[in-house]
Design an enzyme around this catalytic site. Sequence first.
Site, PDB file in Angstrom:
ATOM      1  N   ILE A  84       0.878  -1.193   0.000  1.00 29.87           N
ATOM      2  CA  ILE A  84       0.000   0.000   0.000  1.00 29.87           C
ATOM      3  C   ILE A  84       0.907   1.233   0.000  1.00 29.87           C
ATOM      4  CG2 ILE A  84      -1.887   1.206   1.186  1.00 29.87           C
ATOM      5  CD1 ILE A  84      -1.953  -1.247   3.150  1.00 29.87           C
ATOM      6  N   HIS A  85       0.775   2.101  -0.989  1.00 33.00           N
ATOM      7  CA  HIS A  85       1.557   3.340  -0.907  1.00 33.00           C
ATOM      8  C   HIS A  85       0.903   4.562  -1.556  1.00 33.00           C
ATOM      9  CE1 HIS A  85       2.661   2.664  -5.095  1.00 33.00           C
ATOM     10  NE2 HIS A  85       3.030   3.930  -5.122  1.00 33.00           N
ATOM     11  N   ARG A  86      -0.174   4.378  -2.326  1.00 39.13           N
ATOM     12  CA  ARG A  86      -0.771   5.506  -3.063  1.00 39.13           C
ATOM     13  C   ARG A  86      -1.294   6.551  -2.093  1.00 39.13           C
ATOM     14  NH1 ARG A  86      -0.143   3.444  -7.954  1.00 39.13           N
ATOM     15  NH2 ARG A  86       1.126   5.244  -8.447  1.00 39.13           N
ATOM     16  N   ARG A 121       6.140   6.249   3.352  1.00 35.74           N
ATOM     17  CA  ARG A 121       4.966   7.134   3.416  1.00 35.74           C
ATOM     18  C   ARG A 121       3.839   6.467   4.215  1.00 35.74           C
ATOM     19  NH1 ARG A 121       3.228  10.254  -1.278  1.00 35.74           N
ATOM     20  NH2 ARG A 121       1.565  11.415  -0.341  1.00 35.74           N
ATOM     21  N   ASP A 180      -1.952  -1.553  -4.293  1.00 38.22           N
ATOM     22  CA  ASP A 180      -2.419  -0.352  -4.991  1.00 38.22           C
ATOM     23  C   ASP A 180      -1.328   0.160  -5.931  1.00 38.22           C
ATOM     24  OD1 ASP A 180      -0.579   0.784  -3.250  1.00 38.22           O
ATOM     25  OD2 ASP A 180      -2.014   2.088  -2.234  1.00 38.22           O
TER      26      ASP A 180
END
Length: 369
Positions: free
Chosen positions: A213-215, A250, A293
């Site tokens: 998950i990073h978006r 992030r 994602d």
Amino acid sequence: MQLLTVIGARPQIIKAAAVSRAISNGYSDIVTENILHTGQHYDANMSQVFFDELGIPQPKYNLGVGSGRHGEQTAKMIAGIEEVLLSRTFDGIILYGDTNSTLAGAVAASKLHVPIFHVEAGLRSYNRMMPEEINRIVCDQLSTILFAPTQTAVDNLREEGFFTEHPTLHRRVINCGDVMYDNSLHFAKVAAERCDIMERLALQPEGYILATIHRDNNTDDPQRLEQILRALVDIARNENVPITLPLHPRTRNKLTPQHHQLISGEPRLRLLEPLSFLEMTLMEQNARMVMTDSGGVQKEAFFFERPCIIMRPETEWVEIVEHKAGIIADADYQRIVDAYAKLEQCNVSFPPLFGDGHAAEKIIQNILS
Ligand code: UD1
């Protein structure tokens, strides 16, 4: 021929490896590649580890731009790239994908009339809330040769008028295949020989799920992040399957105490530091399923014939969904859980949609010609 290659974020370093390899394998007497790293990604496990593993030449120029608001980060990159472009004659600039580093390279080079070669051109999510979509549109508009990875990408460009006969607006669009496919074919064997990540994590082939998950729309909205994490926790618990989640910095920065509490209740969901490319390649090859994602991870799952849950409202890689190898579930708890159940049951097919593994050679040949 003197080429300037601009990289900055993790996936670009990986994509650039394919073209660097093609140059050093067959064209090093006629092409000199000068690498510029904007410094968009700066943590060692987001950047240096990829140079070490993938055999990419060390950057000749490093702007050290780091994090920041989009305008601020991009502006610093434009100024730095412009300075390098003015310092000597370059015959062209190679830009990858859709990050702020791509956008900055396109703006700097186009104003100085340096030909732009965009690798991974023509992708569209048709969601202009994504910063990457803005970056793609601008970079494609300013490019001289557009290297599209799929027929869908070519069709998107046709719809936007890129095939016009207009003498100054006409650009070359080439479906060369996907450099990430080149890399996956090349590094799959290397990963199996060199990495012991499966043993270290005590994972069995087909016995775990790999998630990323990073978006920004998932990480920066606590409710969306909570829905995704809750779905991961419940799938791990109810299906009794380990889920490994290597975390982008992030995402780690955005975890709240509530998120931590949720995760700590389920030991089968394991958070890891970001993995190297070889480790990631091995983990993708052996996963039972992938949940992500990321655009790149979706595709790598497809290359390795793993079904994939796409935790975004849409995807640029529509062919994966059309062939039912991936299901779009957004950041919606119920849709994610339902997608897992559906993918566990169906027989998924993985036709060759991303070229023949020689995209990088075609890119260099076309630039030279
Ligand atoms: C960027 C790209 C995205 C790509 C992704 C791959 C843009 C707009 N987005 O997103 O297309 O898929 O890279 O990873 O260019 N951070 C660190 N250390 C690092 C890098 C980032 O701590 O080495 C943290 C910082 O808090 C930073 C945040 O991550 O503010 C976001 O980094 P940024 O480069 O803005 O975007 P990504 O989310 O990495």
